[in-house]
Enzyme design. Sequence first.
Site, PDB file in Angstrom:
ATOM      1  N   LYS A   1      58.577  61.863  36.819  1.00  0.00           N
ATOM      2  CA  LYS A   1      59.600  61.202  37.107  1.00  0.00           C
ATOM      3  C   LYS A   1      59.001  60.525  38.069  1.00  0.00           C
ATOM      4  O   LYS A   1      59.689  59.227  38.937  1.00  0.00           O
ATOM      5  CB  LYS A   1      60.735  62.268  37.186  1.00  0.00           C
ATOM      6  N   ASN A   2      58.293  60.591  39.274  1.00  0.00           N
ATOM      7  CA  ASN A   2      58.296  59.918  40.303  1.00  0.00           C
ATOM      8  C   ASN A   2      57.525  59.130  40.573  1.00  0.00           C
ATOM      9  O   ASN A   2      57.461  57.502  41.503  1.00  0.00           O
ATOM     10  CB  ASN A   2      57.538  61.351  42.084  1.00  0.00           C
TER      11      ASN A   2
ATOM     12  N   CYS B   1      69.526  65.487  52.732  1.00  0.00           N
ATOM     13  CA  CYS B   1      69.113  66.271  52.049  1.00  0.00           C
ATOM     14  C   CYS B   1      69.113  66.971  51.734  1.00  0.00           C
ATOM     15  O   CYS B   1      69.022  68.272  52.367  1.00  0.00           O
ATOM     16  CB  CYS B   1      67.454  65.640  51.528  1.00  0.00           C
TER      17      CYS B   1
ATOM     18  N   ARG C   1      64.255  64.156  56.034  1.00  0.00           N
ATOM     19  CA  ARG C   1      63.428  63.776  55.381  1.00  0.00           C
ATOM     20  C   ARG C   1      63.456  62.210  55.987  1.00  0.00           C
ATOM     21  O   ARG C   1      63.996  61.444  55.350  1.00  0.00           O
ATOM     22  CB  ARG C   1      64.091  63.683  53.792  1.00  0.00           C
TER      23      ARG C   1
ATOM     24  N   ASP D   1      56.766  70.139  45.244  1.00  0.00           N
ATOM     25  CA  ASP D   1      57.555  71.112  43.909  1.00  0.00           C
ATOM     26  C   ASP D   1      57.233  71.825  43.019  1.00  0.00           C
ATOM     27  O   ASP D   1      57.761  71.603  42.399  1.00  0.00           O
ATOM     28  CB  ASP D   1      57.524  69.403  42.974  1.00  0.00           C
TER      29      ASP D   1
ATOM     30  N   ARG E   1      68.071  66.262  37.201  1.00  0.00           N
ATOM     31  CA  ARG E   1      67.444  65.504  37.748  1.00  0.00           C
ATOM     32  C   ARG E   1      65.983  64.704  37.527  1.00  0.00           C
ATOM     33  O   ARG E   1      65.820  63.437  37.279  1.00  0.00           O
ATOM     34  CB  ARG E   1      68.006  64.935  39.074  1.00  0.00           C
TER      35      ARG E   1
HETATM   36  C1  EPZ Z   1      57.916  63.157  46.963  1.00  0.00           C
HETATM   37  O1  EPZ Z   1      59.352  63.043  48.441  1.00  0.00           O
HETATM   38  C2  EPZ Z   1      58.731  62.965  46.095  1.00  0.00           C
HETATM   39  N1  EPZ Z   1      59.485  62.607  45.619  1.00  0.00           N
HETATM   40  C3  EPZ Z   1      59.011  64.760  46.305  1.00  0.00           C
HETATM   41  O2  EPZ Z   1      59.886  65.639  44.929  1.00  0.00           O
HETATM   42  C4  EPZ Z   1      58.440  65.923  46.597  1.00  0.00           C
HETATM   43  O3  EPZ Z   1      58.639  67.104  47.072  1.00  0.00           O
HETATM   44  C5  EPZ Z   1      57.149  65.105  47.796  1.00  0.00           C
HETATM   45  O4  EPZ Z   1      56.861  63.940  47.481  1.00  0.00           O
HETATM   46  C6  EPZ Z   1      56.130  65.694  48.012  1.00  0.00           C
HETATM   47  O5  EPZ Z   1      55.098  65.923  47.510  1.00  0.00           O
HETATM   48  C7  EPZ Z   1      59.276  61.220  44.891  1.00  0.00           C
HETATM   49  O6  EPZ Z   1      58.705  60.808  44.524  1.00  0.00           O
HETATM   50  C8  EPZ Z   1      61.432  60.152  45.189  1.00  0.00           C
HETATM   51  P1  EPZ Z   1      57.032  62.309  51.400  1.00  0.00           P
HETATM   52  P2  EPZ Z   1      59.140  62.054  49.763  1.00  0.00           P
HETATM   53  O7  EPZ Z   1      57.001  61.258  51.777  1.00  0.00           O
HETATM   54  O8  EPZ Z   1      58.879  60.717  49.039  1.00  0.00           O
HETATM   55  C9  EPZ Z   1      57.340  63.157  56.273  1.00  0.00           C
HETATM   56  C10 EPZ Z   1      61.415  66.396  43.520  1.00  0.00           C
HETATM   57  O9  EPZ Z   1      60.861  67.622  43.527  1.00  0.00           O
HETATM   58  N2  EPZ Z   1      58.345  62.013  56.420  1.00  0.00           N
HETATM   59  O10 EPZ Z   1      55.505  62.471  51.032  1.00  0.00           O
HETATM   60  O11 EPZ Z   1      60.110  61.849  50.102  1.00  0.00           O
HETATM   61  C11 EPZ Z   1      58.299  64.048  55.030  1.00  0.00           C
HETATM   62  O12 EPZ Z   1      59.908  64.779  56.932  1.00  0.00           O
HETATM   63  C12 EPZ Z   1      61.004  65.650  44.949  1.00  0.00           C
HETATM   64  O13 EPZ Z   1      60.495  65.720  42.451  1.00  0.00           O
HETATM   65  C13 EPZ Z   1      58.233  61.799  57.627  1.00  0.00           C
HETATM   66  O14 EPZ Z   1      58.049  62.540  58.637  1.00  0.00           O
HETATM   67  O15 EPZ Z   1      57.960  62.933  50.280  1.00  0.00           O
HETATM   68  C14 EPZ Z   1      57.883  65.619  54.891  1.00  0.00           C
HETATM   69  O16 EPZ Z   1      57.065  66.471  55.622  1.00  0.00           O
HETATM   70  C15 EPZ Z   1      61.638  66.269  45.981  1.00  0.00           C
HETATM   71  N3  EPZ Z   1      58.173  60.028  57.941  1.00  0.00           N
HETATM   72  C16 EPZ Z   1      55.812  64.644  54.280  1.00  0.00           C
HETATM   73  O17 EPZ Z   1      56.395  63.604  55.613  1.00  0.00           O
HETATM   74  C17 EPZ Z   1      58.773  59.527  56.796  1.00  0.00           C
HETATM   75  O18 EPZ Z   1      58.672  57.938  56.961  1.00  0.00           O
HETATM   76  C18 EPZ Z   1      56.373  64.629  53.480  1.00  0.00           C
HETATM   77  O19 EPZ Z   1      57.124  64.012  52.300  1.00  0.00           O
HETATM   78  C19 EPZ Z   1      58.149  60.092  55.749  1.00  0.00           C
HETATM   79  C20 EPZ Z   1      57.790  61.284  55.546  1.00  0.00           C
END
Ligand code: EPZ
Length: 430
Positions: free
Chosen positions: A22-23, A117, A122, A305, A397
């Site tokens: 999915k991602n 969220c 996020r 996840d 989803r």
């Molecule tokens: C992706 O989210 C996935 N979603 C999430 O899957 C998954 O949990 C996550 O990566 C971690 O593997 C999709 O791919 C659509 P991140 P993403 O940016 O990209 C911080 C599921 O269940 N951060 O890697 O939003 C953030 O707060 C979902 O399928 C910042 O600080 O996650 C977190 O602590 C839910 N600033 C960490 O980085 C930013 O600009 C990692 O988040 C971006 C992120």
Amino acid sequence: MQQYVTRGGNPLVGEVEIGGAKNAALAILAAAVMSDEPVLIENVPDVRDVSVLLDAMKRIGAHVERIDRHTYKIDGADIHTLSVDYEFISKIRASYYLLGALLGKYKQAQVAFPGGCDIGSRPIDLHLKGFRLLGANVEIEHGLIKAEADELKGSQIYLDKVSVGATINIMLAASMAGGKTTIENAAKEPHVVDVANFLNSMGANIKGAGTDVIRINGVESLHASEYSIIPDQIEAGTFMFAAAATKGDIMVKNVIPKHLEAISSKLVEMGCEVEEFDDAVRVVCSKELKSTQVTTLAYPGFPTDMQPQITTVLGIAQGTSIVTESIFENRYRYVDELSRMGASIKVEGNTAIIYGVEKYTGAHVSSPDLRAGAALVIAGLCADGVTIIDDIYYIQRGYEDFEIKLRSLGAAIEITDSEKEIQKFILKTG
Ligand code: EPZ
């Protein structure tokens, strides 16, 4: 309102086929609009998040042709709107990949600011930092993120935190920026590599995806391509843990075992056997489950996840386990639901201390988010009696035909729409 109803106790046995990730799909579909030629994408999972993104793409003028359930032809030649409505962003955050894609291609885009969220704060500051370093002027006004540039110029971008979303979004924009971009401290998740491979198949020049330094040489245009999305490591992991919870024996097919190493190792520590084949893994769990310790980390660490699923299974393992969630701060909301089923779990900050109980007992619970919902289904499959799970749209989803696949492995699970259907299920399985 649809619900899942399960009767626990059946060990999962048999074979299950895993769908596309999915991602990866969400980013690849968004990236497909960057070409003015048709792009064929295979192994797209038929899940709700994908349908929402495809609707958002149609709204801005992309041609989206469904060839079959898992294959789409996307043509971005006639994009007429560079603004993605709040309606889509509020339903699925990943539609912000259209910001990177449109900014790269048209040097201008706007999307609604992604809202709150369900798994914690996020932020998207790193995405915006990347766009700014590429030379875009990024403003947030009236709930909209507006990014524009006369031209995008390659740059050196250090991500202060490893972020899947920021790595991908910057990679999209930088693919069509002038010159060289380096993303340092990049995310290494398999879907980051898949998006890079896809962009390269359209003529982009990206090297190093899968390591923490990604180097991109911008190109002027991207061309037609045919691409098949990698298997979903989290869907696979969810079935592997469902097998563990039910003392099952399943063959999880159409996977890349390397992507599952962190998940497999934990199952082995918990007393299960995991056998790897070229594109399948067999999970056999016949003994008592043992406690362990887990910290969620960016790839190749244990995925956040999979945190609700492993916590749920550790809840019925012998002894005390500790799970530390290091990625999202609010990912334990399902623990209260699990407690209704008899779990003994204490959450302190980002740590869950899990005192294993002998078994769960069926109860009426509700899914707080996608992976937590899947974890509650796992609890229902090994609980004594009947479990009813509300808010299953979260699960839909990200999991295609979840209940159908589980039933094919012998689980007693159905989607119901009314009290009458629940009663019918109870009578049938009782
Ligand atoms: C992706 O989210 C996935 N979603 C999430 O899957 C998954 O949990 C996550 O990566 C971690 O593997 C999709 O791919 C659509 P991140 P993403 O940016 O990209 C911080 C599921 O269940 N951060 O890697 O939003 C953030 O707060 C979902 O399928 C910042 O600080 O996650 C977190 O602590 C839910 N600033 C960490 O980085 C930013 O600009 C990692 O988040 C971006 C992120």
